[in-house]
Each structure stands twice: as C-alpha cells, then as structure tokens.
Design an enzyme around this catalytic site. Structure first.
Site, mmCIF file in Angstrom:
data_model
loop_
_atom_site.group_PDB
_atom_site.id
_atom_site.type_symbol
_atom_site.label_atom_id
_atom_site.label_comp_id
_atom_site.label_asym_id
_atom_site.label_seq_id
_atom_site.Cartn_x
_atom_site.Cartn_y
_atom_site.Cartn_z
ATOM 1 N N TYR A 54 0.828 -1.216 0.000
ATOM 2 C CA TYR A 54 0.000 0.000 0.000
ATOM 3 C C TYR A 54 0.861 1.265 0.000
ATOM 4 O O TYR A 54 0.355 2.356 -0.219
ATOM 5 C CB TYR A 54 -0.946 0.038 1.219
ATOM 6 C CG TYR A 54 -1.861 -1.142 1.378
ATOM 7 C CD1 TYR A 54 -2.021 -2.079 0.368
ATOM 8 C CD2 TYR A 54 -2.568 -1.339 2.558
ATOM 9 C CE1 TYR A 54 -2.849 -3.187 0.535
ATOM 10 C CE2 TYR A 54 -3.414 -2.426 2.723
ATOM 11 C CZ TYR A 54 -3.533 -3.350 1.712
ATOM 12 O OH TYR A 54 -4.356 -4.427 1.887
ATOM 13 N N HIS A 110 1.024 -11.674 2.203
ATOM 14 C CA HIS A 110 -0.049 -10.959 1.494
ATOM 15 C C HIS A 110 -0.770 -11.842 0.473
ATOM 16 O O HIS A 110 -1.996 -11.811 0.371
ATOM 17 C CB HIS A 110 0.531 -9.716 0.810
ATOM 18 C CG HIS A 110 -0.483 -8.657 0.525
ATOM 19 N ND1 HIS A 110 -0.170 -7.327 0.482
ATOM 20 C CD2 HIS A 110 -1.810 -8.715 0.262
ATOM 21 C CE1 HIS A 110 -1.254 -6.606 0.232
ATOM 22 N NE2 HIS A 110 -2.262 -7.437 0.078
HETATM 23 N N1 NAP Z 1 -5.423 -8.564 1.631
HETATM 24 C C1 NAP Z 1 -5.701 -8.065 0.453
HETATM 25 O O1 NAP Z 1 -5.277 -8.587 -0.591
HETATM 26 C C2 NAP Z 1 -6.560 -6.852 0.361
HETATM 27 C C3 NAP Z 1 -7.086 -6.458 -0.879
HETATM 28 C C4 NAP Z 1 -7.880 -5.324 -0.913
HETATM 29 C C5 NAP Z 1 -8.129 -4.599 0.237
HETATM 30 N N2 NAP Z 1 -7.573 -4.987 1.424
HETATM 31 C C6 NAP Z 1 -7.819 -4.224 2.683
HETATM 32 O O2 NAP Z 1 -9.209 -4.094 2.849
HETATM 33 C C7 NAP Z 1 -9.528 -2.733 3.068
HETATM 34 C C8 NAP Z 1 -10.942 -2.437 2.616
HETATM 35 O O3 NAP Z 1 -11.136 -2.819 1.265
HETATM 36 P P1 NAP Z 1 -11.465 -1.778 0.090
HETATM 37 O O4 NAP Z 1 -10.867 -0.461 0.408
HETATM 38 O O5 NAP Z 1 -11.113 -2.453 -1.170
HETATM 39 O O6 NAP Z 1 -13.045 -1.703 0.077
HETATM 40 P P2 NAP Z 1 -14.259 -1.361 1.088
HETATM 41 O O7 NAP Z 1 -13.765 -1.072 2.451
HETATM 42 O O8 NAP Z 1 -15.248 -2.437 0.861
HETATM 43 O O9 NAP Z 1 -14.866 -0.058 0.448
HETATM 44 C C9 NAP Z 1 -14.217 1.176 0.530
HETATM 45 C C10 NAP Z 1 -15.098 2.195 -0.193
HETATM 46 O O10 NAP Z 1 -16.344 2.322 0.490
HETATM 47 C C11 NAP Z 1 -16.536 3.690 0.876
HETATM 48 N N3 NAP Z 1 -17.182 3.680 2.193
HETATM 49 C C12 NAP Z 1 -16.612 3.426 3.396
HETATM 50 N N4 NAP Z 1 -17.507 3.486 4.380
HETATM 51 C C13 NAP Z 1 -18.693 3.785 3.803
HETATM 52 C C14 NAP Z 1 -19.998 3.982 4.305
HETATM 53 N N5 NAP Z 1 -20.260 3.884 5.611
HETATM 54 N N6 NAP Z 1 -20.982 4.286 3.430
HETATM 55 C C15 NAP Z 1 -20.712 4.393 2.104
HETATM 56 N N7 NAP Z 1 -19.509 4.202 1.559
HETATM 57 C C16 NAP Z 1 -18.489 3.909 2.404
HETATM 58 C C17 NAP Z 1 -15.167 4.327 0.896
HETATM 59 O O11 NAP Z 1 -15.235 5.699 0.573
HETATM 60 P P3 NAP Z 1 -14.812 6.881 1.631
HETATM 61 O O12 NAP Z 1 -13.368 6.675 1.972
HETATM 62 O O13 NAP Z 1 -15.055 8.131 0.817
HETATM 63 O O14 NAP Z 1 -15.728 6.756 2.800
HETATM 64 C C18 NAP Z 1 -14.455 3.558 -0.222
HETATM 65 O O15 NAP Z 1 -14.733 4.119 -1.482
HETATM 66 C C19 NAP Z 1 -8.436 -1.979 2.314
HETATM 67 O O16 NAP Z 1 -8.355 -0.630 2.708
HETATM 68 C C20 NAP Z 1 -7.238 -2.804 2.680
HETATM 69 O O17 NAP Z 1 -6.766 -2.452 3.990
HETATM 70 C C21 NAP Z 1 -6.811 -6.112 1.508
#
Ligand code: NAP
Length: 273
Positions: A50, A106
């Site tokens: 990241y 990862h």
């Molecule tokens: N291990 C892996 O391979 C892997 C892969 C992908 C992700 N991850 C981890 O998982 C975390 C989360 O996944 P992600 O970022 O892909 O997706 P997510 O958390 O499912 O979705 C994030 C999106 O949702 C919005 N959001 C957040 N809270 C909200 C709410 N209450 N109402 C409406 N919209 C909302 C955010 O916008 P705003 O910021 O504008 O609120 C952002 O655009 C990542 O940050 C990372 O740490 C891990």
C-alpha cells in the site's frame, strides 16, 4: 468505548473492526489514522504494497496513544517469501515500530512456490516477538492445508475478499475447522453496487441504520473481522457503530444468499504482489 475483540489461537485478542488503509497515501493515512483513533478505532490494516506504512506509523504516534493499546496488521510482498525476516524488518522500519501485532503473507503467489518457506519464517518471527500473531491473506484451503501439513501450525487469521456477493462458505468452514479467524477485505464491496442492493437498503430502512452498517453487522454477528476503508469522519464513525444493528438470523441468511452477475473475485492462483 468498548473495543470488541476476537480471540486468536495464539492467545492474543484481535479487535473486530479495523480501518483499512488502502488506497491512502502516507499523508492521508497519517491524518485518517490519527482521527480514527479519536473515534475509537484500535486496529489498523496496512501492507508493504500500500506504500503507506510510514503514514500509518506517523498517525499512530501523532495520536499519542499507547502502543500497547493499538493493533497493527501488515503484510509483505512476494519477494520476501524466501527471506521473511528481511521482509518483516522492512515493515517495522517503515512503520517505526519494534513489533507488529499481526504479520500476514499478502498473497500465496503459487507461481514461485515459496509460501511454505514464508510461513516457516513467520513462525520463527512470532517466537522472537517481532509479530504477536501471524497469518495469511488470499490463501485457499489448499494453500492452508499445505502450510498445516508442512509445519503443524495453522495461521491465526486468513484475510480474504468477503462480502454478501461473495460470502465464501467453503473457506469459512475450513477456517472454523482449523481455528483460523476469517478477516474480510473489501467488506463493503468496494463500489460494486452492494450498498445500493434493494435487500440491503430495505434492511437499512427497517433497522434505522445505513447500508454499510447492515453489511458490517453481517460480518460481526458471524464472527468475521472486518476492515472497511473510509477517509470520511462521518463514515468512519458509522462503520465502528455496528454491534447493535439488530439483524435477525433470517436477515443474515438472506444477505448471505445475495449474488450478483458480473462480480469477478480476484483469483489468488493468478494474482498477487
Ligand atoms: N489482503 C488483500 O489482498 C486486500 C485487498 C484489498 C483490500 N484490502 C484491505 O481491505 C480494506 C478495505 O477494502 P477496500 O478499500 O477495497 O473496500 P471497502 O472497504 O469495501 O470499500 C471502501 C469504499 O467504500 C466507501 N465507504 C466506506 N464506508 C462507507 C460507508 N459507511 N458508506 C458508504 N460508503 C463507504 C469508501 O469511501 P470513503 O473513503 O469516501 O468513505 C471507499 O470508497 C483496504 O483498505 C485494505 O486495507 C486487503
């Protein structure tokens, strides 16, 4: 504020909700981590890939909170599978920490076939106290079986893509059978339409919460650790306030039965940093 936790097999207690920090850069991570701590967040999810571990570490220090009151999860990339001690040392240097709470491989990256070596290294690093808990990310039951067969040690956590469009019953059953806690990445579906799904918006209206709170409640009532990303103070606060949403067993089952056409989950056999 109570921090809800889930016990890990190694004896530590993992806070049930984390702040996901991808795709924040260092400056944004620093600002959001510090404000999330004020809102009550105690668990932060980052990774070498990241490129924001420095910002996460700075945000922790800016907040003034005791290190012992914070849970930091990070992950290293494929190049460190053959040198996990060096990989984790890099994580620690960028974070500015002496230890992490949870170190994850990862991706399995089966093309290079070194994930068993990476796992043996993490077992040793946990024994040295450089990681309080250890686990994997994006590992299938076949990958996990290989780790367990080779070392006799199951990961404490497996972090994988999981939401009501992709609820992974086979993986979750395998985890439960081996004492592995499931962590959900992209729990809100990362903009795939889940939050506009009529079942979800209908439940939100009935329960007086937001669609995101419905989805995160679906995680926590099932014992799934969830790591939503937000950079917005209002959404950060609502994402933490999901322990009394009031989903019934029937609501949970209905959400679990959601599927959507056109959703392509990431295939860990072919993808990974
Ligand atoms: N291990 C892996 O391979 C892997 C892969 C992908 C992700 N991850 C981890 O998982 C975390 C989360 O996944 P992600 O970022 O892909 O997706 P997510 O958390 O499912 O979705 C994030 C999106 O949702 C919005 N959001 C957040 N809270 C909200 C709410 N209450 N109402 C409406 N919209 C909302 C955010 O916008 P705003 O910021 O504008 O609120 C952002 O655009 C990542 O940050 C990372 O740490 C891990």
């Amino acid at each position: 504020m109570t921090t809800h936790t889930i016990a890990l097999s190694g004896g530590t207690h993992l806070p049930t909700i984390a702040l996901g920090t991808w795709p924040m850069d260092d400056a944004e991570a620093r600002r959001v981590v510090a404000s999330a701590i004020e809102l009550g967040y105690r668990h932060f999810d980052t990774a070498e890939n990241y490129e924001n571990e420095r910002g996460v570490g700075d945000g922790l220090r800016d907040s003034g909170i005791d290190r012992a009151d914070i849970w930091v999860t990070t992950k290293f990339n494929r190049r460190w599978h053959a040198a996990p001690a060096e990989g984790l040392k890099g994580n620690l240097q960028r974070l500015g920490l002496d230890y992490v709470d949870l170190a994850l491989i990862h991706w399995p990256n089966p093309d290079q076939d070194r994930y068993v070596q990476a796992w043996e290294g993490l077992i040793e690093l946990r024994a040295q106290g450089l990681a309080r808990a250890i686990g994997t990310s994006n590992f299938t039951p076949a990958h996990l079986t290989r780790l367990i067969d080779a070392t006799g040690v199951a990961p404490e956590v497996n972090q994988l893509e999981l939401h009501p469009y992709f609820d992974r019953p086979a993986e979750r059953a395998f985890h439960a059978a081996h004492g592995i806690v499931t962590e959900a990445w992209s729990p809100l579906g990362r903009g795939n339409g889940l939050l506009d799904e009529p079942l979800v918006t209908g439940l939100a209206g009935r329960l007086g919460v937001t669609p995101a709170q419905v989805i995160l409640a679906w995680d926590v009532v099932q014992g799934i650790v969830t790591i939503p990303k937000s950079s917005d103070p209002g959404r950060l606060a609502q994402n933490l306030d999901v322990f009394d949403v009031g989903l019934t067993d029937a609501d949970v089952a209905a959400l679990s039965a959601l599927t959507a056409s056109g959703i392509e989950p990431v295939d860990p056999e072919r993808f990974g940093h």
